[in-house]
Design an enzyme around this catalytic site. Sequence first.
Site, PDB file in Angstrom:
ATOM      1  N   LEU A  53      41.194 -11.879 -22.737  1.00 19.71           N
ATOM      2  CA  LEU A  53      41.049 -10.525 -22.233  1.00 19.71           C
ATOM      3  C   LEU A  53      39.603 -10.123 -22.463  1.00 19.71           C
ATOM      4  CD1 LEU A  53      44.206  -8.621 -23.610  1.00 19.71           C
ATOM      5  CD2 LEU A  53      43.815  -9.398 -21.259  1.00 19.71           C
ATOM      6  N   ASP A  54      39.023  -9.422 -21.508  1.00 22.18           N
ATOM      7  CA  ASP A  54      37.655  -8.945 -21.674  1.00 22.18           C
ATOM      8  C   ASP A  54      37.557  -8.053 -22.898  1.00 22.18           C
ATOM      9  OD1 ASP A  54      36.934 -10.242 -19.362  1.00 22.18           O
ATOM     10  OD2 ASP A  54      37.193  -8.473 -18.090  1.00 22.18           O
ATOM     11  N   ARG A  55      36.371  -8.012 -23.462  1.00 26.44           N
ATOM     12  CA  ARG A  55      36.151  -7.214 -24.667  1.00 26.44           C
ATOM     13  C   ARG A  55      36.639  -5.768 -24.533  1.00 26.44           C
ATOM     14  NH1 ARG A  55      30.514  -7.165 -28.069  1.00 26.44           N
ATOM     15  NH2 ARG A  55      31.181  -5.764 -29.737  1.00 26.44           N
ATOM     16  N   THR A  57      38.923  -4.518 -22.625  1.00 26.92           N
ATOM     17  CA  THR A  57      40.314  -4.418 -22.187  1.00 26.92           C
ATOM     18  C   THR A  57      41.256  -4.556 -23.378  1.00 26.92           C
ATOM     19  OG1 THR A  57      39.712  -5.421 -20.068  1.00 26.92           O
ATOM     20  CG2 THR A  57      42.048  -5.371 -20.631  1.00 26.92           C
ATOM     21  N   HIS A 162      36.878 -10.905 -14.524  1.00 25.30           N
ATOM     22  CA  HIS A 162      36.682  -9.510 -14.102  1.00 25.30           C
ATOM     23  C   HIS A 162      37.367  -9.211 -12.766  1.00 25.30           C
ATOM     24  CE1 HIS A 162      32.707  -9.275 -16.632  1.00 25.30           C
ATOM     25  NE2 HIS A 162      33.802  -9.362 -17.379  1.00 25.30           N
TER      26      HIS A 162
END
Length: 254
Positions: A53-55, A57, A162
């Site tokens: 997961l993106d930072r 999120t 993304h």
Amino acid sequence: MLDIIYQDEYLVAVNKPAGWLVHRSWLDRHETVFVMQTLRDQIGQHVFPVHRLDRPTSGVLLMALSSDVARQLSQYFEQHKTEKIYHAVVRGYVEEASVIDSPLIEELDKIADKFATQPAQIQKCVTHCQPLAIVEKDVAIGRYLTSRFSLLELRPETGRKHQLRRHMSHIRHPIIGDTAHGDLRQNRGVVNNFQSHRLMLHASHLNLTHPITGQALNLTAKWDLPWQHLINQFGWRGLRPELEQYGDDLACHF
């Protein structure tokens, strides 16, 4: 301490906080807090990542407790044998369900891009978008006297870097708080008027078949308090009760 939402002898899943990196990265050399290291210390055993997961999120993050199980789970994600459901707050009114079938150019890390021997590829990219609610607030942001927002349920069919943030920007409904692909003026307006400082993207559900037992595994991560604070201000409380938090902790936050 991380919120563990599922654990057995093979797997562990947490509700990843917004702003946390999953693991150490040379791209963020000065960071000191990571999900993997914190969870390892919390449960007293090694953990193995299987997806990311993106930072900024938050939400369901699944890890394996052995390298063998990690390999099986990684194949699940690569072969799209999992169902991922996200929620997002975006700019503007989204009133009809749609399938965003728009290819994206592969995003490479900036430093890795310098040493790449091949150009970035165009990747197939599909997102299912379901609107849940809309709201108009008497707050002027930009050239309009009022501001409009939508609550969406997003189901990525593919898993590109993304993807959700870029797809929502592509259809001109950027996710609130997205500093890379969003509307910076809108983001500042939401911070100033609604005290929301985070990316409004949350991995709410992850559904898959357990790689060892074969049973259905349905993982759910509740919205964090800053997320729910914005939901309450927009009058959307009760739309997804399984994701909401109640009690003294929430009252103290406000």
